[in-house]
Motif scaffolding. Sequence first.
Motif, PDB file in Angstrom:
ATOM      1  N   PRO A 121      26.460  24.381 -12.986  1.00 38.18           N
ATOM      2  CA  PRO A 121      27.131  24.582 -13.949  1.00 38.18           C
ATOM      3  C   PRO A 121      28.849  24.424 -13.597  1.00 38.18           C
ATOM      4  N   MET A 122      29.673  23.554 -14.158  1.00 38.10           N
ATOM      5  CA  MET A 122      31.026  23.612 -13.856  1.00 38.10           C
ATOM      6  C   MET A 122      31.830  23.773 -15.097  1.00 38.10           C
ATOM      7  N   SER A 123      32.918  23.796 -15.185  1.00 37.47           N
ATOM      8  CA  SER A 123      34.083  23.722 -16.136  1.00 37.47           C
ATOM      9  C   SER A 123      33.973  22.230 -16.696  1.00 37.47           C
ATOM     10  N   ASP A 124      34.002  22.191 -17.872  1.00 36.08           N
ATOM     11  CA  ASP A 124      34.009  20.920 -18.947  1.00 36.08           C
ATOM     12  C   ASP A 124      35.099  20.080 -18.280  1.00 36.08           C
ATOM     13  N   GLY A 125      34.854  18.773 -17.996  1.00 40.41           N
ATOM     14  CA  GLY A 125      35.658  17.802 -17.555  1.00 40.41           C
ATOM     15  C   GLY A 125      35.645  17.590 -15.942  1.00 40.41           C
ATOM     16  N   GLU A 126      35.110  18.436 -15.303  1.00 39.68           N
ATOM     17  CA  GLU A 126      35.176  18.531 -13.912  1.00 39.68           C
ATOM     18  C   GLU A 126      34.049  17.571 -13.380  1.00 39.68           C
ATOM     19  N   ARG A 127      34.607  16.689 -12.325  1.00 44.87           N
ATOM     20  CA  ARG A 127      33.500  15.841 -11.903  1.00 44.87           C
ATOM     21  C   ARG A 127      32.363  16.282 -11.147  1.00 44.87           C
ATOM     22  N   SER A 128      32.692  17.089 -10.048  1.00 39.29           N
ATOM     23  CA  SER A 128      31.783  17.586  -9.022  1.00 39.29           C
ATOM     24  C   SER A 128      32.306  18.364  -8.269  1.00 39.29           C
ATOM     25  N   LEU A 129      31.507  19.320  -7.421  1.00 35.79           N
ATOM     26  CA  LEU A 129      31.830  20.174  -6.231  1.00 35.79           C
ATOM     27  C   LEU A 129      31.896  19.551  -4.962  1.00 35.79           C
ATOM     28  N   ASN A 130      32.367  20.083  -3.738  1.00 32.96           N
ATOM     29  CA  ASN A 130      32.048  19.468  -2.461  1.00 32.96           C
ATOM     30  C   ASN A 130      30.599  19.544  -2.160  1.00 32.96           C
ATOM     31  N   LEU A 131      30.047  18.715  -1.488  1.00 32.05           N
ATOM     32  CA  LEU A 131      28.801  18.482  -1.020  1.00 32.05           C
ATOM     33  C   LEU A 131      28.289  19.627  -0.293  1.00 32.05           C
ATOM     34  N   SER A 132      29.075  19.954   0.736  1.00 26.15           N
ATOM     35  CA  SER A 132      28.564  21.322   1.575  1.00 26.15           C
ATOM     36  C   SER A 132      28.545  22.463   0.771  1.00 26.15           C
ATOM     37  N   ASN A 133      29.504  22.650  -0.254  1.00 22.70           N
ATOM     38  CA  ASN A 133      29.386  23.903  -1.035  1.00 22.70           C
ATOM     39  C   ASN A 133      28.188  23.744  -1.961  1.00 22.70           C
ATOM     40  N   SER A 134      27.955  22.663  -2.624  1.00 23.32           N
ATOM     41  CA  SER A 134      26.866  22.316  -3.465  1.00 23.32           C
ATOM     42  C   SER A 134      25.309  22.662  -2.836  1.00 23.32           C
ATOM     43  N   VAL A 135      25.382  22.245  -1.600  1.00 23.74           N
ATOM     44  CA  VAL A 135      24.044  22.741  -0.771  1.00 23.74           C
ATOM     45  C   VAL A 135      24.052  23.978  -0.600  1.00 23.74           C
ATOM     46  N   ALA A 136      25.219  24.847  -0.318  1.00 27.20           N
ATOM     47  CA  ALA A 136      24.824  26.127  -0.006  1.00 27.20           C
ATOM     48  C   ALA A 136      24.595  26.806  -1.403  1.00 27.20           C
ATOM     49  N   ILE A 137      25.286  26.483  -2.436  1.00 26.81           N
ATOM     50  CA  ILE A 137      24.664  27.253  -3.560  1.00 26.81           C
ATOM     51  C   ILE A 137      23.411  27.198  -3.936  1.00 26.81           C
ATOM     52  N   MET A 138      22.862  25.989  -4.271  1.00 26.21           N
ATOM     53  CA  MET A 138      21.390  25.790  -4.066  1.00 26.21           C
ATOM     54  C   MET A 138      20.501  26.349  -3.233  1.00 26.21           C
ATOM     55  N   LEU A 139      20.789  26.192  -1.972  1.00 26.52           N
ATOM     56  CA  LEU A 139      20.213  26.873  -0.979  1.00 26.52           C
ATOM     57  C   LEU A 139      19.744  28.170  -0.910  1.00 26.52           C
ATOM     58  N   TYR A 140      20.902  28.882  -1.098  1.00 27.32           N
ATOM     59  CA  TYR A 140      20.779  30.172  -1.072  1.00 27.32           C
ATOM     60  C   TYR A 140      20.148  30.898  -2.309  1.00 27.32           C
ATOM     61  N   GLU A 141      20.370  29.970  -3.546  1.00 30.70           N
ATOM     62  CA  GLU A 141      19.289  30.540  -4.752  1.00 30.70           C
ATOM     63  C   GLU A 141      17.972  30.420  -4.484  1.00 30.70           C
ATOM     64  N   ALA A 142      17.501  29.203  -3.741  1.00 34.51           N
ATOM     65  CA  ALA A 142      16.376  29.120  -3.377  1.00 34.51           C
ATOM     66  C   ALA A 142      15.608  29.950  -2.278  1.00 34.51           C
ATOM     67  N   LEU A 143      16.597  30.336  -1.561  1.00 31.12           N
ATOM     68  CA  LEU A 143      16.030  31.608  -0.615  1.00 31.12           C
ATOM     69  C   LEU A 143      16.059  33.071  -1.279  1.00 31.12           C
ATOM     70  N   ARG A 144      17.045  33.094  -2.296  1.00 28.77           N
ATOM     71  CA  ARG A 144      17.066  34.423  -2.797  1.00 28.77           C
ATOM     72  C   ARG A 144      15.749  34.470  -3.518  1.00 28.77           C
ATOM     73  N   GLN A 145      15.417  33.518  -4.364  1.00 33.89           N
ATOM     74  CA  GLN A 145      13.960  33.670  -5.109  1.00 33.89           C
ATOM     75  C   GLN A 145      12.847  33.928  -4.016  1.00 33.89           C
ATOM     76  N   ASN A 146      12.934  33.478  -2.893  1.00 28.66           N
ATOM     77  CA  ASN A 146      11.974  33.825  -1.706  1.00 28.66           C
ATOM     78  C   ASN A 146      12.034  34.907  -1.012  1.00 28.66           C
TER      79      ASN A 146
END
Length: 159
Positions: A121-146
């Motif tokens: 999720p991001m603020s309305d109208g924003e295009r995207s996050l930096n790729l390495s930030n996006s990877v870290a965000i999603m990866l750490y959620e997956a790791l947290r769940q495990n």
Amino acid sequence: MNIVLYEPEIPANTGNIGRTCVATNSSLHLIEPLGFRLTDRYIKRSGMDYWDRVNVTRYLNWQDFIEKHPGANCFFATTKAGRKYSDVQYSMDDYLVFGPESRGIPEVLLYSNSSRCIRIPMSDGERSLNLSNSVAIMLYEALRQNDFFGLDFCEDGIV
């Protein structure tokens, strides 16, 4: 966990992601063509002394990746998804797939895998996050769940 970069373009992002993979015992999968050479000084600078320890595999194209990982449980990161990355249940052998920085994952892959598409999720109208930030965000959620399986915690930590 497995991080898949589909045709990455910016060596510094890939270097940063490689460093994150080393720190989390994750594997890095690179789908060609790459927008740089793996010997590029920028990838080594961002990956620092970690790059030699990255568990990295290269593939000629998406088909090559699929043939070598039949039945892989892939989640596709895209700003076009309706489901949040935090609403997914991850296992430690899942693959998080990210597209090139300038254009994202091709729509044909997104449409054929629409039930596996997720977004940050991001603020309305924003295009995207930096790729390495996006990877870290999603990866750490997956790791947290495990329960951060396989990662060390400081036993002498400050209380």
